[in-house]
Scaffold this motif. Structure first.
Motif, mmCIF file in Angstrom:
data_model
loop_
_atom_site.group_PDB
_atom_site.id
_atom_site.type_symbol
_atom_site.label_atom_id
_atom_site.label_comp_id
_atom_site.label_asym_id
_atom_site.label_seq_id
_atom_site.Cartn_x
_atom_site.Cartn_y
_atom_site.Cartn_z
ATOM 1 N N ARG A 41 -1.945 -2.475 4.096
ATOM 2 C CA ARG A 41 -2.810 -3.091 5.106
ATOM 3 C C ARG A 41 -4.264 -3.135 4.623
ATOM 4 N NH1 ARG A 41 0.501 0.518 7.815
ATOM 5 N NH2 ARG A 41 -1.180 1.997 8.219
ATOM 6 N N ILE A 68 2.481 -4.632 0.841
ATOM 7 C CA ILE A 68 1.032 -4.713 1.028
ATOM 8 C C ILE A 68 0.705 -4.970 2.493
ATOM 9 C CG2 ILE A 68 -1.012 -6.099 0.503
ATOM 10 C CD1 ILE A 68 0.239 -6.508 -2.318
ATOM 11 N N GLN A 69 1.401 -5.920 3.098
ATOM 12 C CA GLN A 69 1.114 -6.289 4.479
ATOM 13 C C GLN A 69 1.452 -5.174 5.462
ATOM 14 O OE1 GLN A 69 3.000 -9.923 5.728
ATOM 15 N NE2 GLN A 69 2.524 -9.612 7.881
ATOM 16 N N ASN A 70 2.598 -4.535 5.272
ATOM 17 C CA ASN A 70 3.083 -3.582 6.266
ATOM 18 C C ASN A 70 2.653 -2.144 6.009
ATOM 19 O OD1 ASN A 70 4.404 -5.680 7.566
ATOM 20 N ND2 ASN A 70 6.328 -5.326 6.487
ATOM 21 N N HIS A 71 2.336 -1.815 4.768
ATOM 22 C CA HIS A 71 2.040 -0.421 4.432
ATOM 23 C C HIS A 71 0.601 -0.219 3.955
ATOM 24 C CE1 HIS A 71 6.234 0.899 4.846
ATOM 25 N NE2 HIS A 71 6.536 -0.303 4.383
ATOM 26 N N HIS A 107 -2.309 -9.917 -4.654
ATOM 27 C CA HIS A 107 -2.256 -10.166 -3.217
ATOM 28 C C HIS A 107 -3.297 -9.355 -2.443
ATOM 29 C CE1 HIS A 107 1.476 -12.140 -4.242
ATOM 30 N NE2 HIS A 107 1.905 -11.024 -4.788
ATOM 31 N N MET A 108 -4.328 -8.860 -3.131
ATOM 32 C CA MET A 108 -5.376 -8.108 -2.445
ATOM 33 C C MET A 108 -6.732 -8.558 -2.966
ATOM 34 S SD MET A 108 -3.984 -4.200 -1.967
ATOM 35 C CE MET A 108 -4.088 -3.762 -3.703
ATOM 36 N N ARG A 158 6.738 -6.910 -2.832
ATOM 37 C CA ARG A 158 5.355 -6.457 -2.988
ATOM 38 C C ARG A 158 4.479 -6.987 -1.855
ATOM 39 N NH1 ARG A 158 4.693 -8.528 -7.726
ATOM 40 N NH2 ARG A 158 5.700 -6.791 -8.781
ATOM 41 N N LYS A 159 4.641 -8.256 -1.517
ATOM 42 C CA LYS A 159 3.855 -8.833 -0.427
ATOM 43 C C LYS A 159 4.116 -8.101 0.883
ATOM 44 C CE LYS A 159 3.572 -13.584 -2.215
ATOM 45 N NZ LYS A 159 4.010 -14.999 -1.981
ATOM 46 N N GLU A 160 5.380 -7.819 1.152
ATOM 47 C CA GLU A 160 5.736 -7.112 2.379
ATOM 48 C C GLU A 160 5.160 -5.705 2.397
ATOM 49 O OE1 GLU A 160 9.726 -5.669 4.856
ATOM 50 O OE2 GLU A 160 9.927 -6.816 3.003
ATOM 51 N N TYR A 215 -8.138 -4.016 3.565
ATOM 52 C CA TYR A 215 -9.304 -4.623 4.201
ATOM 53 C C TYR A 215 -10.445 -4.570 3.198
ATOM 54 C CZ TYR A 215 -10.243 0.355 5.083
ATOM 55 O OH TYR A 215 -10.409 1.712 4.943
#
Length: 206
Positions: free
Chosen positions: A40, A35-38, A60-61, A31-33, A42
């Motif tokens: 993204r 969120i970070q890679n897909h 994680h957001m 899930r972390k990956e 802000y």
């Protein structure tokens, strides 16, 4: 919705059991990956999460504007208790009328959802997601996938998924094409607890 909800799989209807089981299989790192890679994220990003489950993605957001829909009363109740004002949660099947009074979304999520739907229902949901997006907004999905040469254990586990409409990469792509002309699709193999996922990032044309 094409999924198995009896027998041992019935326990996964409990949000705490579901999250614990998913994390045992490595979902937290996955899930972390994702969120970070897909995703993204802000601050101020407007996110629509279809089939949000217990909304664990919100762990994680921060600072996003989040709307989560799921038909499970238990999942939505758990999401409201856990995340409160971090999101807007609705226990219902998403309809076009549900987002007509809301802003256009930057991202629509359908995480692990499409393999629970038959072809007609999946195409309708994808078309609805496209309408909910702003121009340039993205639909992000991932689902288990059958792939030639995949690990026999991955194939075995996917065969026993609650969702009864697992497809090949080509099968998922056929669902996306009627609504999106811009998309990327990739199959990835996981080693810790072998598994195969199909990822799609589809962009609404400007």
């Amino acid at each position: 919705m094409g999924q198995i909800t009896h027998g041992l799989r019935a326990a996964l209807s409990n949000p705490r059991v579901y999250s614990a089981f998913q994390n045992l299989l490595g979902a937290e790192a996955f899930r972390k990956e994702f969120i970070q890679n897909h995703i993204r994220p802000y601050s101020g990003m407007k996110i629509l999460d279809i089939g949000c489950g217990p909304a664990d993605v919100l762990n994680h957001m921060d600072g996003v504007e989040y709307w989560g829909f799921d038909t499970s009363e238990a999942y939505i109740a758990h999401a409201k208790t856990t995340f409160g004002p971090k999101g807007n949660f609705f226990c219902k099947e998403l309809r076009t009328s549900d987002f007509e009074d809301k802003p256009s979304f930057d991202v629509v999520l359908a995480m692990g959802l499409i393999h629970h739907l038959d072809d007609d229902t999946a195409r309708s949901l994808i078309a609805m997601a496209c309408k909910a997006l702003r121009p340039g907004g993205r639909l992000l999905t991932f689902d288990p996938c059958f792939e030639v040469g995949q690990s026999p254990l991955a194939h075995y586990l996917i065969r026993r998924d609650r969702g009864q409409n697992v497809r090949t990469k080509q099968g998922y792509e056929a669902l996306i094409r009627p609504s999106f002309s811009i998309y990327e699709i990739a199959v990835r193999h996981r080693r810790w607890v072998p598994y195969t996922h199909c990822f799609i990032e589809a962009t609404r044309a400007p």
